[in-house]
Design an enzyme around this catalytic site. Structure first.
Site, PDB file in Angstrom:
ATOM      1  CG  HIS A 106      -3.039  -1.066  -6.848  1.00  0.00           C
ATOM      2  ND1 HIS A 106      -3.264  -0.377  -5.688  1.00  0.00           N
ATOM      3  CD2 HIS A 106      -3.176  -2.376  -6.517  1.00  0.00           C
ATOM      4  CE1 HIS A 106      -3.531  -1.226  -4.712  1.00  0.00           C
ATOM      5  NE2 HIS A 106      -3.477  -2.446  -5.196  1.00  0.00           N
ATOM      6  CD  GLU A 123      -2.971   3.074  -5.232  1.00  0.00           C
ATOM      7  OE1 GLU A 123      -1.768   2.789  -5.137  1.00  0.00           O
ATOM      8  OE2 GLU A 123      -3.870   2.226  -5.380  1.00  0.00           O
ATOM      9  NE  ARG A 168      -4.247  -1.450   0.056  1.00  0.00           N
ATOM     10  CZ  ARG A 168      -4.349  -2.506  -0.736  1.00  0.00           C
ATOM     11  NH1 ARG A 168      -3.348  -2.796  -1.578  1.00  0.00           N
ATOM     12  NH2 ARG A 168      -5.413  -3.275  -0.738  1.00  0.00           N
ATOM     13  CG  ASP A 196       1.663  -2.548  -8.261  1.00  0.00           C
ATOM     14  OD1 ASP A 196       1.578  -2.231  -9.466  1.00  0.00           O
ATOM     15  OD2 ASP A 196       0.773  -3.188  -7.663  1.00  0.00           O
TER      16      ASP A 196
HETATM   17  P1  NAI Z   1      -1.536 -11.287   4.969  1.00  0.00           P
HETATM   18  O1  NAI Z   1      -2.590 -10.825   5.911  1.00  0.00           O
HETATM   19  O2  NAI Z   1      -1.495 -12.723   4.569  1.00  0.00           O
HETATM   20  O3  NAI Z   1      -0.088 -10.905   5.537  1.00  0.00           O
HETATM   21  C1  NAI Z   1       0.222  -9.662   6.122  1.00  0.00           C
HETATM   22  C2  NAI Z   1       1.361  -9.884   7.084  1.00  0.00           C
HETATM   23  O4  NAI Z   1       1.722  -8.601   7.612  1.00  0.00           O
HETATM   24  C3  NAI Z   1       0.997 -10.776   8.280  1.00  0.00           C
HETATM   25  O5  NAI Z   1       1.991 -11.766   8.469  1.00  0.00           O
HETATM   26  C4  NAI Z   1       0.938  -9.809   9.447  1.00  0.00           C
HETATM   27  O6  NAI Z   1       1.314 -10.403  10.680  1.00  0.00           O
HETATM   28  C5  NAI Z   1       1.954  -8.771   9.002  1.00  0.00           C
HETATM   29  N1  NAI Z   1       1.814  -7.509   9.729  1.00  0.00           N
HETATM   30  C6  NAI Z   1       0.702  -6.960  10.288  1.00  0.00           C
HETATM   31  N2  NAI Z   1       1.012  -5.802  10.901  1.00  0.00           N
HETATM   32  C7  NAI Z   1       2.338  -5.624  10.730  1.00  0.00           C
HETATM   33  C8  NAI Z   1       3.256  -4.619  11.145  1.00  0.00           C
HETATM   34  N3  NAI Z   1       2.852  -3.579  11.907  1.00  0.00           N
HETATM   35  N4  NAI Z   1       4.541  -4.747  10.803  1.00  0.00           N
HETATM   36  C9  NAI Z   1       4.972  -5.815  10.079  1.00  0.00           C
HETATM   37  N5  NAI Z   1       4.159  -6.803   9.654  1.00  0.00           N
HETATM   38  C10 NAI Z   1       2.860  -6.705   9.986  1.00  0.00           C
HETATM   39  O7  NAI Z   1      -1.678 -10.341   3.678  1.00  0.00           O
HETATM   40  P2  NAI Z   1      -1.198 -10.635   2.193  1.00  0.00           P
HETATM   41  O8  NAI Z   1      -2.269 -11.376   1.461  1.00  0.00           O
HETATM   42  O9  NAI Z   1       0.171 -11.205   2.214  1.00  0.00           O
HETATM   43  O10 NAI Z   1      -1.164  -9.141   1.596  1.00  0.00           O
HETATM   44  C11 NAI Z   1      -0.259  -8.185   2.084  1.00  0.00           C
HETATM   45  C12 NAI Z   1      -0.642  -6.823   1.575  1.00  0.00           C
HETATM   46  O11 NAI Z   1      -0.452  -6.781   0.157  1.00  0.00           O
HETATM   47  C13 NAI Z   1      -2.126  -6.461   1.768  1.00  0.00           C
HETATM   48  O12 NAI Z   1      -2.339  -5.872   3.055  1.00  0.00           O
HETATM   49  C14 NAI Z   1      -2.389  -5.481   0.659  1.00  0.00           C
HETATM   50  O13 NAI Z   1      -2.215  -4.179   1.169  1.00  0.00           O
HETATM   51  C15 NAI Z   1      -1.301  -5.773  -0.359  1.00  0.00           C
HETATM   52  N6  NAI Z   1      -1.829  -6.243  -1.653  1.00  0.00           N
HETATM   53  C16 NAI Z   1      -1.474  -5.562  -2.791  1.00  0.00           C
HETATM   54  C17 NAI Z   1      -1.932  -5.973  -4.021  1.00  0.00           C
HETATM   55  C18 NAI Z   1      -1.511  -5.293  -5.299  1.00  0.00           C
HETATM   56  O14 NAI Z   1      -2.118  -5.520  -6.351  1.00  0.00           O
HETATM   57  N7  NAI Z   1      -0.503  -4.452  -5.286  1.00  0.00           N
HETATM   58  C19 NAI Z   1      -2.839  -7.123  -4.147  1.00  0.00           C
HETATM   59  C20 NAI Z   1      -3.102  -7.798  -2.889  1.00  0.00           C
HETATM   60  C21 NAI Z   1      -2.626  -7.347  -1.691  1.00  0.00           C
END
Ligand code: NAI
Length: 345
Positions: free
Chosen positions: A292, A260, A231, A255
């Site tokens: 994105h 954005e 993000r 990305d």
């Molecule tokens: P997920 O929920 O599986 O993993 C997120 C990880 O971040 C977890 O292990 C969590 O413990 C950790 N986390 C939470 N708070 C934290 C902090 N303060 N410091 C460090 N780590 C922390 O999520 P997933 O599926 O891996 O997605 C991650 C991010 O990717 C999403 O939140 C979304 O913003 C972004 N995303 C971007 C996309 C794109 O097209 N560019 C598409 C899909 C997701």
């Protein structure tokens, strides 16, 4: 008949959802506009609204939707920083697609990294102009380099596996480290200090907003490559620009961008860009911006459509119980509950 208003839709969204529209059972209404306080009226008479990353589902929008009888807000994405989930509690159910293809995002992250450090974007343009010079094209090996991964959830872990395939040394930071994962966790400061490449895969929260700021960049190695496919607001873009201008940051691949919402997903090529910061970032020879796009694979779009429709169906067919509901209860948003036995409210 369940009537669903889709906001911020493009042709590829319509194509992915079309097979799920069933005559007599569901009616889909696609809007190109984003959901905002001004456009919320378009959802009048609908049972559900389906939104994406840059729709603004604020408390005021939720109040309007509630007044119009909308029962479900279905996110076609994993991140939910644009939805006031707390305000929706007790009024409208909020469901999301927690995972649709972590591979899509992780692979795009590696594609950006390789493009940047091996100058593929420059080579593509040069050879089209029959310029076969290699001056300025020197890259570096990924093998043996240290990559710091922030956030070791679904996407972070796939990215870690990809990096290991390249023979990289992986260190990671997560606010909730995964036990027995075999991941070498370090503190955030240690990650900043030791990484040649830093990749962000954590959600945007109050804790993570601007986690990459001037102070963090100060701690990093000279020449560090910063990757953000998570993000935009995880990075303070002004601090990043300063780091690039000071030659401290070697490259950035973005990305996502904090501002954005007003720009991405649209063709603005005929317009004067009125975001000086983004224009400056894009003008840098060592910055690559994609709009994105990391999620955008055929597999991800199909999975998004399938899970979104199953989330909406669960409200009607499973007594309102949905594992993918963002349920605000006990003072926090519960995203992890599996095999829910009862409704959120
Ligand atoms: P997920 O929920 O599986 O993993 C997120 C990880 O971040 C977890 O292990 C969590 O413990 C950790 N986390 C939470 N708070 C934290 C902090 N303060 N410091 C460090 N780590 C922390 O999520 P997933 O599926 O891996 O997605 C991650 C991010 O990717 C999403 O939140 C979304 O913003 C972004 N995303 C971007 C996309 C794109 O097209 N560019 C598409 C899909 C997701």
């Amino acid at each position: 008949m369940v009537k669903i208003a889709f906001f911020e839709t493009k042709d590829y969204d319509k194509a992915a959802f079309a097979p799920y529209e069933k005559a007599g059972e569901t009616e889909f209404i696609f809007f190109e506009t984003k959901l905002t306080e001004m456009t919320a009226d378009l959802a009048k008479g609908c049972d559900a609204v389906c939104v994406f990353v840059n729709d603004n589902v604020s408390a005021a929008v939720i109040d309007k939707l509630y007044e119009y009888g909308v029962k479900i807000i279905a996110l076609r994405c994993a991140g939910f920083n644009n939805v006031d989930v707390r305000h929706a509690y007790g009024k409208i159910h909020v469901v999301r697609v927690p995972a649709y293809s972590p591979y899509a995002v992780a692979e795009h992250t590696m594609a950006l990294l390789l493009t940047s450090i091996r100058r593929i974007h420059k080579a593509y343009i040069r050879t089209r102009d029959f310029n076969f010079s290699l001056n300025g094209m020197t890259g570096f090996d990924l093998h043996g380099k240290t990559v710091g991964v922030v956030g070791t959830g679904r996407i972070g872990r796939v990215f870690i596996d990809i990096c290991r395939g390249f023979g990289m040394n992986v260190i990671a930071y997560d606010a909730f480290p995964a036990a027995d994962s075999g991941i070498n966790y370090v503190s955030l400061d240690e990650l900043f200090e030791k990484s040649d490449i830093i990749s962000l895969h954590c959600p945007l929260t109050d804790d993570t907003r601007h986690m990459i700021n001037a102070e963090a960049i100060e701690k990093m190695k000279k020449g560090v490559v910063i990757l953000n496919t998570s993000r935009g607001a995880l990075i303070d873009a002004d601090a990043l620009l300063d780091g690039i201008k000071a030659r401290k940051v070697g490259a950035a691949c973005l990305d996502v961008y904090e501002e954005e919402a007003a720009l991405f997903f649209e063709d603005r090529s005929g317009h004067i860009l009125n975001d000086e910061r983004l224009a400056r970032l894009i003008s840098m020879p060592n910055v690559i911006v994609t709009s994105h796009q990391a999620f955008l694979t055929a597999e991800a779009l199909n999975n998004i459509a399938e899970t979104t429709m199953s989330n909406i169906r669960s409200y009607y067919e499973n007594n309102g119980i949905c594992d993918n509901e963002l349920c605000y209860c006990d003072g926090r948003i519960d995203t992890l509950k599996k095999d829910r036995k009862e409704k959120c409210f």
